[in-house]
Design a protein around this motif. Sequence first.
Motif, PDB file in Angstrom:
ATOM      1  N   ALA A  24      20.301 -15.612 -46.076  1.00 41.95           N
ATOM      2  CA  ALA A  24      21.519 -15.181 -46.753  1.00 41.95           C
ATOM      3  C   ALA A  24      22.663 -16.158 -46.471  1.00 41.95           C
ATOM      4  CB  ALA A  24      21.904 -13.773 -46.316  1.00 41.95           C
ATOM      5  N   TYR A  25      22.713 -16.691 -45.243  1.00 46.24           N
ATOM      6  CA  TYR A  25      23.769 -17.636 -44.891  1.00 46.24           C
ATOM      7  C   TYR A  25      23.638 -18.924 -45.714  1.00 46.24           C
ATOM      8  CZ  TYR A  25      26.703 -20.772 -42.142  1.00 46.24           C
ATOM      9  OH  TYR A  25      27.652 -21.666 -41.763  1.00 46.24           O
ATOM     10  N   ILE A  26      22.421 -19.438 -45.823  1.00 44.05           N
ATOM     11  CA  ILE A  26      22.208 -20.661 -46.604  1.00 44.05           C
ATOM     12  C   ILE A  26      22.515 -20.427 -48.075  1.00 44.05           C
ATOM     13  CG2 ILE A  26      20.489 -22.359 -47.366  1.00 44.05           C
ATOM     14  CD1 ILE A  26      19.112 -22.013 -44.700  1.00 44.05           C
ATOM     15  N   LEU A  27      22.120 -19.276 -48.597  1.00 43.37           N
ATOM     16  CA  LEU A  27      22.436 -18.959 -49.991  1.00 43.37           C
ATOM     17  C   LEU A  27      23.948 -18.923 -50.215  1.00 43.37           C
ATOM     18  CD1 LEU A  27      19.914 -16.203 -51.149  1.00 43.37           C
ATOM     19  CD2 LEU A  27      20.314 -18.442 -52.197  1.00 43.37           C
ATOM     20  N   GLY A  28      24.667 -18.330 -49.269  1.00 50.89           N
ATOM     21  CA  GLY A  28      26.118 -18.288 -49.387  1.00 50.89           C
ATOM     22  C   GLY A  28      26.722 -19.683 -49.399  1.00 50.89           C
ATOM     23  N   LEU A  29      26.210 -20.562 -48.526  1.00 53.75           N
ATOM     24  CA  LEU A  29      26.692 -21.945 -48.501  1.00 53.75           C
ATOM     25  C   LEU A  29      26.375 -22.657 -49.812  1.00 53.75           C
ATOM     26  CD1 LEU A  29      25.633 -23.119 -44.911  1.00 53.75           C
ATOM     27  CD2 LEU A  29      27.935 -22.547 -45.677  1.00 53.75           C
ATOM     28  N   ALA A  30      25.176 -22.417 -50.330  1.00 57.86           N
ATOM     29  CA  ALA A  30      24.768 -23.081 -51.567  1.00 57.86           C
ATOM     30  C   ALA A  30      25.626 -22.637 -52.740  1.00 57.86           C
ATOM     31  CB  ALA A  30      23.297 -22.796 -51.846  1.00 57.86           C
ATOM     32  N   ILE A  31      25.933 -21.357 -52.793  1.00 55.24           N
ATOM     33  CA  ILE A  31      26.779 -20.843 -53.870  1.00 55.24           C
ATOM     34  C   ILE A  31      28.160 -21.491 -53.819  1.00 55.24           C
ATOM     35  CG2 ILE A  31      27.963 -18.771 -54.715  1.00 55.24           C
ATOM     36  CD1 ILE A  31      25.462 -17.197 -53.810  1.00 55.24           C
ATOM     37  N   ARG A  32      28.670 -21.711 -52.614  1.00 55.86           N
ATOM     38  CA  ARG A  32      29.990 -22.326 -52.447  1.00 55.86           C
ATOM     39  C   ARG A  32      29.919 -23.850 -52.310  1.00 55.86           C
ATOM     40  NH1 ARG A  32      30.121 -17.919 -48.939  1.00 55.86           N
ATOM     41  NH2 ARG A  32      29.713 -19.289 -47.168  1.00 55.86           N
ATOM     42  N   ARG A  33      28.680 -24.397 -52.235  1.00 56.55           N
ATOM     43  CA  ARG A  33      28.450 -25.845 -52.069  1.00 56.55           C
ATOM     44  C   ARG A  33      29.151 -26.382 -50.819  1.00 56.55           C
ATOM     45  NH1 ARG A  33      28.588 -25.016 -57.595  1.00 56.55           N
ATOM     46  NH2 ARG A  33      26.829 -25.902 -58.728  1.00 56.55           N
ATOM     47  N   GLU A  34      28.915 -25.708 -49.694  1.00 56.36           N
ATOM     48  CA  GLU A  34      29.494 -26.097 -48.413  1.00 56.36           C
ATOM     49  C   GLU A  34      28.403 -26.610 -47.477  1.00 56.36           C
ATOM     50  OE1 GLU A  34      33.277 -22.974 -48.096  1.00 56.36           O
ATOM     51  OE2 GLU A  34      31.595 -22.837 -46.722  1.00 56.36           O
ATOM     52  N   TYR A  35      28.090 -27.897 -47.559  1.00 57.05           N
ATOM     53  CA  TYR A  35      27.118 -28.532 -46.651  1.00 57.05           C
ATOM     54  C   TYR A  35      25.796 -27.761 -46.604  1.00 57.05           C
ATOM     55  CZ  TYR A  35      31.436 -30.786 -45.046  1.00 57.05           C
ATOM     56  OH  TYR A  35      32.619 -31.469 -44.992  1.00 57.05           O
ATOM     57  N   HIS A  36      25.395 -27.233 -47.747  1.00 56.27           N
ATOM     58  CA  HIS A  36      24.204 -26.387 -47.757  1.00 56.27           C
ATOM     59  C   HIS A  36      22.919 -27.157 -47.462  1.00 56.27           C
ATOM     60  CE1 HIS A  36      25.300 -27.762 -51.754  1.00 56.27           C
ATOM     61  NE2 HIS A  36      24.040 -27.667 -52.137  1.00 56.27           N
ATOM     62  N   TRP A  37      22.876 -28.443 -47.831  1.00 58.59           N
ATOM     63  CA  TRP A  37      21.666 -29.223 -47.524  1.00 58.59           C
ATOM     64  C   TRP A  37      21.568 -29.538 -46.034  1.00 58.59           C
ATOM     65  CZ3 TRP A  37      17.504 -29.495 -50.209  1.00 58.59           C
ATOM     66  CH2 TRP A  37      17.543 -29.362 -51.608  1.00 58.59           C
ATOM     67  N   TRP A  38      22.695 -29.704 -45.371  1.00 58.52           N
ATOM     68  CA  TRP A  38      22.669 -29.880 -43.913  1.00 58.52           C
ATOM     69  C   TRP A  38      22.108 -28.626 -43.248  1.00 58.52           C
ATOM     70  CZ3 TRP A  38      24.176 -34.086 -40.907  1.00 58.52           C
ATOM     71  CH2 TRP A  38      24.783 -35.142 -41.599  1.00 58.52           C
ATOM     72  N   SER A  39      22.587 -27.481 -43.692  1.00 59.05           N
ATOM     73  CA  SER A  39      22.129 -26.221 -43.117  1.00 59.05           C
ATOM     74  C   SER A  39      20.640 -25.998 -43.390  1.00 59.05           C
ATOM     75  CB  SER A  39      22.946 -25.065 -43.711  1.00 59.05           C
ATOM     76  OG  SER A  39      22.577 -23.837 -43.142  1.00 59.05           O
TER      77      SER A  39
END
Length: 204
Positions: A24-39
């Motif tokens: 869920a945390y990674i999905l949230g980052l991806a939706i906001r495009r906040e360093y989601h590939w790093w995570s």
Amino acid sequence: MWESYITGLVVCGGIIMAIGAQNAYILGLAIRREYHWWSAGLCMSADIILLTAGMFGVSAFLLTMPSALEAMRWVGVVFLSWLAAQALFRAFSGRQGLSAEAGKARSLTKVIFATLAVTVLNPQVYLDTLLLIPTIGAQQESAGVFVAGASTASILWFSLLAWGGAALSPWLSKPIAWRIIDGLIGLMMAGIAVHLALGASYPG
């Protein structure tokens, strides 16, 4: 060989698909495009390291003790059945869709530390990677190929979360979507539990 690979792919894939804090945390980052590939990359690396350690540590120990392997097989059956029951209950009862509230963008350092927190502080991660998955892998023809399959599932899943989070956000906001996902997860976990209980590898 291929059976070991597919078994690792299916077993690990079915287990990590259950939406928990990490996913869920990674999905949230991806939706906001906040360093989601790093995570996502950090989660992949942690999975591969723990899966390898568990497979070549736990499985090697279990293979020297057939009674321990048999006991752990039934532990796996019970645990998988519990996961299946939870997922099927959510499928029938429903739950809220996933949403991500917009907020102040976080730094890469904060994202990395938060990812580590939801990964290394989650007991479920260790139960899956160091105990449950290696217990199933210990029954396979090739431990190395099984780990490769399990690692592939982790890479594919977290890549999908990172890449598809933004594109799928309208769909993920619908509760019906999670009923379908939970239903599929529940059926997959139940199938693995049945095959494990019968002493067969999955898929048969």
